[in-house]
Scaffold this motif. Structure first.
Motif, short mmCIF file in Angstrom:
data_model
loop_
_atom_site.label_atom_id
_atom_site.label_comp_id
_atom_site.label_asym_id
_atom_site.label_seq_id
_atom_site.Cartn_x
_atom_site.Cartn_y
_atom_site.Cartn_z
N CYS A 1 0.83 -1.21 0.00
CA CYS A 1 0.00 0.00 0.00
C CYS A 1 0.86 1.26 0.00
CB CYS A 1 -0.93 0.00 1.21
SG CYS A 1 -2.28 -1.20 1.11
N ILE A 2 1.90 1.28 0.82
CA ILE A 2 2.75 2.47 0.90
C ILE A 2 3.55 2.65 -0.38
CG2 ILE A 2 4.78 1.40 1.97
CD1 ILE A 2 3.30 4.82 2.88
N GLN A 3 3.94 1.53 -1.01
CA GLN A 3 4.67 1.64 -2.27
C GLN A 3 3.77 2.19 -3.37
OE1 GLN A 3 7.74 1.41 -2.74
NE2 GLN A 3 8.74 -0.30 -1.75
N LEU A 4 2.55 1.70 -3.44
CA LEU A 4 1.62 2.21 -4.45
C LEU A 4 1.27 3.67 -4.17
CD1 LEU A 4 -0.84 -0.80 -4.88
CD2 LEU A 4 0.82 0.04 -6.54
N PHE A 5 1.16 4.00 -2.90
CA PHE A 5 0.86 5.38 -2.54
C PHE A 5 2.01 6.31 -2.94
CE2 PHE A 5 0.68 8.91 0.52
CZ PHE A 5 -0.60 9.35 0.29
N ASN A 6 3.24 5.86 -2.72
CA ASN A 6 4.40 6.67 -3.11
C ASN A 6 4.55 6.76 -4.62
OD1 ASN A 6 5.12 7.17 -0.45
ND2 ASN A 6 6.47 5.39 -0.33
N SER A 7 4.00 5.78 -5.34
CA SER A 7 4.10 5.82 -6.80
C SER A 7 3.28 6.95 -7.40
CB SER A 7 3.65 4.48 -7.39
OG SER A 7 2.25 4.29 -7.21
N LEU A 8 2.37 7.52 -6.61
CA LEU A 8 1.60 8.66 -7.11
C LEU A 8 2.48 9.89 -7.30
CD1 LEU A 8 -1.57 8.29 -4.85
CD2 LEU A 8 -1.26 7.49 -7.19
N HIS A 9 3.61 9.92 -6.58
CA HIS A 9 4.57 11.01 -6.75
C HIS A 9 5.67 10.52 -7.69
CE1 HIS A 9 2.49 12.66 -3.30
NE2 HIS A 9 2.77 11.56 -2.62
N LEU A 10 5.87 11.22 -8.77
CA LEU A 10 6.85 10.79 -9.77
C LEU A 10 8.26 10.80 -9.20
CD1 LEU A 10 5.52 12.67 -12.94
CD2 LEU A 10 5.23 10.26 -12.35
N GLN B 1 12.16 11.44 -8.80
CA GLN B 1 12.91 12.61 -9.24
C GLN B 1 14.06 12.27 -10.17
OE1 GLN B 1 14.08 14.58 -5.64
NE2 GLN B 1 11.98 15.10 -5.04
N ASN B 2 14.54 11.03 -10.13
CA ASN B 2 15.66 10.65 -10.98
C ASN B 2 15.59 9.16 -11.28
OD1 ASN B 2 17.05 9.29 -8.66
ND2 ASN B 2 17.15 11.42 -7.92
N ALA B 3 16.53 8.70 -12.10
CA ALA B 3 16.53 7.30 -12.53
C ALA B 3 16.80 6.34 -11.38
CB ALA B 3 17.57 7.10 -13.64
N VAL B 4 17.63 6.77 -10.42
CA VAL B 4 17.95 5.91 -9.29
C VAL B 4 16.70 5.61 -8.47
CG1 VAL B 4 19.29 5.71 -7.16
CG2 VAL B 4 20.33 6.72 -9.19
N GLN B 5 15.91 6.63 -8.22
CA GLN B 5 14.67 6.43 -7.47
C GLN B 5 13.68 5.56 -8.25
OE1 GLN B 5 12.98 10.11 -6.18
NE2 GLN B 5 14.65 10.59 -4.77
N ILE C 1 -8.79 4.46 -0.50
CA ILE C 1 -9.01 5.22 0.74
C ILE C 1 -7.82 6.13 1.02
CG2 ILE C 1 -9.30 5.01 3.23
CD1 ILE C 1 -10.80 2.41 2.74
N LEU C 2 -6.61 5.62 0.83
CA LEU C 2 -5.42 6.41 1.10
C LEU C 2 -5.31 7.60 0.15
CD1 LEU C 2 -2.80 3.59 1.75
CD2 LEU C 2 -3.76 5.16 3.42
N VAL C 3 -5.67 7.39 -1.11
CA VAL C 3 -5.62 8.49 -2.07
C VAL C 3 -6.60 9.58 -1.67
CG1 VAL C 3 -6.12 9.13 -4.45
CG2 VAL C 3 -4.79 7.08 -3.98
N GLN C 4 -7.80 9.19 -1.28
CA GLN C 4 -8.79 10.18 -0.85
C GLN C 4 -8.34 10.89 0.43
OE1 GLN C 4 -12.45 8.04 -0.49
NE2 GLN C 4 -12.65 7.68 -2.70
N PHE C 5 -7.81 10.12 1.36
CA PHE C 5 -7.34 10.71 2.61
C PHE C 5 -6.19 11.68 2.36
CE2 PHE C 5 -4.43 10.59 6.25
CZ PHE C 5 -5.28 11.04 7.26
N SER C 6 -5.30 11.31 1.46
CA SER C 6 -4.16 12.18 1.14
C SER C 6 -4.63 13.47 0.50
CB SER C 6 -3.19 11.45 0.21
OG SER C 6 -2.13 12.28 -0.16
#
Length: 348
Positions: A220-229, A231-235, A323-328
């Motif tokens: 869930c946290i990984q998918l949630f963080n995937s909403l933010h692009l 910043q670089n190739a390493v990430q 739910i997390l997307v809406q809460f965020s």
């Protein structure tokens, strides 16, 4: 470490992203306690397993080379994936520390430690010796997580192999006339294995529950963080590796634990094909036991690990992610409104 993470969580913005540290070290502490509890019951469990091996010795044993090779492959895959994922998790921080050291002339080592473990260095000064200690604790916690899933997989493989041996014996007489004594012996062997699974489950159900809860949270946290692009190739590479690794863990743990239920259910097909001339009360009792009693590992008896559990996990992930997307979004609007109010008062 868990206390420091919780203190940092309440000190700064209490967002879902900030729970990662608390959950990681909290689960690590829980794993330590659960394996300490398991260690108390392990001698009795090992003795019981040895007794079962002796009782079922007439079924033979798995081919030593094949079984040994399978276990080694599983261990190598888990540990290699964990090592690569953990290396990349620190590479992105090392990259930031190097840039700070080159461009701003900052201490690269302290910058690395501070960005990797901010929950620690918010309260104590940074130095090389305590940085190394914190780093080692982090590595141990990360590999303890891997060990928990690996332990479940190996125990499940061993139990499923015992049922597989019984199934091979039954398949050798499938459709053939057999005396009631044979079915009585097979039912007793099946019951012995069932009791062993119950014994193992009583010792491991808390560990299974923690494994699924931890992996589900991580997805869930990984998918949630995937909403933010990234910043670089390493990430980007780290995200792909980390997310793929967590999915691999969930699938591996689910399928290996579900193989116990799958192999124990194979007996049903063989019993349905017993000739009418060989059908007896022993076959009827055996069939009734197989069809009415479910053999599977559980998570605190809240759920049974079967193949269908993967679909339920996927549905749960989608539900919680929405739910997390809406809460965020709501939380972001509140922060923007607060910032606007502060700016307005400042201008006035």
């Amino acid at each position: 470490m868990t206390c420091l993470c919780v203190m940092r969580f309440f000190k700064y913005d209490r967002t879902f992203e900030e729970t990662q540290c608390s959950v990681f070290y909290g689960c690590s502490f829980s794993r330590m306690l659960l394996f300490l509890l398991l260690a108390r019951h392990w001698p009795a469990l090992a003795h019981r397993w040895e007794q079962v091996e002796s009782v079922l010795a007439h079924h033979g044993y798995p081919h030593h080379h094949h079984h040994h090779h399978k276990v080694n492959v599983i261990i190598a895959m888990f540990l290699s994936a964990a090592f690569i994922e953990h290396i990349f998790s620190h590479v992105r921080v090392i990259r930031l520390a190097v840039l700070c050291a080159i461009e701003d002339g900052m201490d690269g080592i302290c910058t690395y430690f501070f960005n990797s473990f901010p929950h620690v260095y918010d309260y104590i000064p940074c130095s090389l010796w305590n940085g190394v200690i914190v780093f080692l604790i982090n590595v141990l916690c990360a590999f303890a997580w891997t060990y928990m899933d690996l332990f479940i997989v190996l125990m499940s493989v061993a139990l499923a192999d015992k049922f597989r041996q019984l199934n091979r014996c039954l398949q050798s007489v499938q459709g053939k006339p057999t005396p009631p004594r044979f079915w009585h012996q097979m039912r007793e062997d099946y019951n012995t294995l069932s009791c062993l699974v119950m014994r193992v489950d009583s010792c491991m159900s808390k560990i299974v529950f923690l494994s699924f809860a931890n992996n589900l949270y991580t997805v869930c946290i990984q998918l949630f963080n995937s909403l933010h692009l990234p910043q670089n190739a390493v990430q980007m590479v780290y995200f792909c590796l980390s997310f793929g690794y967590v999915l691999l863990r969930i699938v591996a743990v689910s399928l290996s634990a579900a193989s116990i239920n799958e192999q124990s259910s194979q007996v049903r097909k063989i019993l349905y094909s017993v000739p009418a001339t060989s059908f007896s009360k022993e076959v009827q009792r055996f069939l009734q036991q197989v069809t009415t009693y479910e053999i599977a590992l559980t998570g605190l008896n809240l759920f049974s690990v079967k193949r269908t559990l993967l679909l339920k996990v996927a549905a749960t992930i989608v539900t919680y992610e929405l739910i997390l997307v809406q809460f965020s979004a709501i939380h972001a609007d509140e922060r923007d409104l607060t910032a606007h109010s502060v700016a307005k008062r400042y201008c006035l």
